[in-house]
Design an enzyme around this catalytic site. Structure first.
Site, mmCIF file in Angstrom:
data_model
loop_
_atom_site.group_PDB
_atom_site.id
_atom_site.type_symbol
_atom_site.label_atom_id
_atom_site.label_comp_id
_atom_site.label_asym_id
_atom_site.label_seq_id
_atom_site.Cartn_x
_atom_site.Cartn_y
_atom_site.Cartn_z
ATOM 1 N N GLY A 46 0.834 -1.194 0.000
ATOM 2 C CA GLY A 46 0.000 0.000 0.000
ATOM 3 C C GLY A 46 0.869 1.244 0.000
ATOM 4 N N GLN A 51 3.175 9.910 0.838
ATOM 5 C CA GLN A 51 4.455 9.201 1.013
ATOM 6 C C GLN A 51 5.424 9.477 -0.138
ATOM 7 O OE1 GLN A 51 2.332 5.286 2.043
ATOM 8 N NE2 GLN A 51 4.252 5.137 3.200
ATOM 9 N N CYS A 114 5.418 -0.210 7.227
ATOM 10 C CA CYS A 114 5.132 0.958 6.393
ATOM 11 C C CYS A 114 6.397 1.340 5.634
ATOM 12 C CB CYS A 114 4.682 2.110 7.293
ATOM 13 S SG CYS A 114 4.295 3.608 6.379
ATOM 14 N N LEU A 115 6.238 1.653 4.354
ATOM 15 C CA LEU A 115 7.406 2.021 3.546
ATOM 16 C C LEU A 115 8.066 3.302 4.061
ATOM 17 C CD1 LEU A 115 6.045 1.173 -0.021
ATOM 18 C CD2 LEU A 115 7.663 -0.148 1.368
ATOM 19 N N HIS A 156 -4.903 1.735 7.412
ATOM 20 C CA HIS A 156 -3.515 2.185 7.571
ATOM 21 C C HIS A 156 -3.214 3.294 6.559
ATOM 22 C CE1 HIS A 156 1.015 1.307 7.820
ATOM 23 N NE2 HIS A 156 0.900 2.092 6.766
ATOM 24 N N GLU A 157 -3.596 3.058 5.296
ATOM 25 C CA GLU A 157 -3.306 4.052 4.247
ATOM 26 C C GLU A 157 -4.117 5.323 4.467
ATOM 27 O OE1 GLU A 157 -0.771 3.560 2.555
ATOM 28 O OE2 GLU A 157 -0.611 1.436 3.022
ATOM 29 N N HIS A 160 -2.566 7.828 6.708
ATOM 30 C CA HIS A 160 -1.560 8.695 6.075
ATOM 31 C C HIS A 160 -2.191 9.998 5.589
ATOM 32 C CE1 HIS A 160 2.098 6.280 6.008
ATOM 33 N NE2 HIS A 160 1.446 5.229 5.551
#
Ligand code: NI
Length: 189
Positions: A46, A51, A114-115, A156-157, A160
């Site tokens: 994701g 990000q 998470c990236l 989660h996304e 952000h």
């Protein structure tokens, strides 16, 4: 398409509250294509636009990243000519201006990563089931019930988009431990 740079903690841009998408234009299509390429390259399941430094309410998700080691499959379609296909399990999902409706009272716990917080994983509790409403790349509205990993990943996304990271759901002690570990890993690299 291009791979864009992924922002990592403690980059303050990750705390931005993203703005709704109003123009469903070529620029948006390029952003989404770049986000998929960036996510697959990372690899991750994701990615939110912020990000890659774009403060718009745009998310991409694919819970089935392509398995590059998979055996080619024999294909009998296409006019009877047998040939081999690299099997693709890609299932790209785009969520624009997403909303959550009716989160369940029942919660589930997943190990999240998470990236933007590389190499750190921790259990986070979230509503187990949600109803989601979002727009696609053409601006059409969709609504769907979700559970399992997809429900968790979407939540989660969506965090952000509010400038929230999964580590913000941890106790201060656990969050500090995670950030210290990340700092240590970066020094070692
Ligand atoms: Ni993330």
């Amino acid at each position: 398409m291009a791979i864009r740079e992924i922002l990592e903690v403690p980059d303050s841009r990750l705390k931005t509250v993203s703005k709704p998408v109003e123009a469903f234009d070529d620029e948006l299509k390029t952003l989404v294509a770049d986000m998929f390429e960036t996510m697959y390259d990372a690899p991750g399941i994701g990615l939110a636009a912020i990000q890659v430094g774009v403060p718009l309410r745009v998310l991409v998700i694919d819970l089935q990243p392509e398995d590059e080691d998979a055996e080619p499959e024999l294909c009998h379609s296409h006019g009877g000519h047998e040939h081999y296909h690299q099997p693709t399990r890609k299932e790209p999902l785009v969520f624009i201006n997403p909303e959550i409706l009716d989160p369940s009272e029942e919660h589930s716990v997943y190990q999240e990563g998470c990236l933007s917080v590389p190499e750190i994983y921790a259990e986070v509790e979230r509503p187990a089931r949600i109803r989601a409403r979002w727009q696609d790349i053409d601006g059409n509205t969709h609504e769907e019930d979700m559970d399992g990993l997809l429900a968790t990943c979407l939540q989660h996304e969506m965090d952000h988009l509010e400038g929230i990271l999964f580590i913000d759901h941890l106790s201060r002690l656990k969050r500090n431990m995670a950030l210290k570990k990340l700092e240590k890993l970066r020094k070692a690299a």
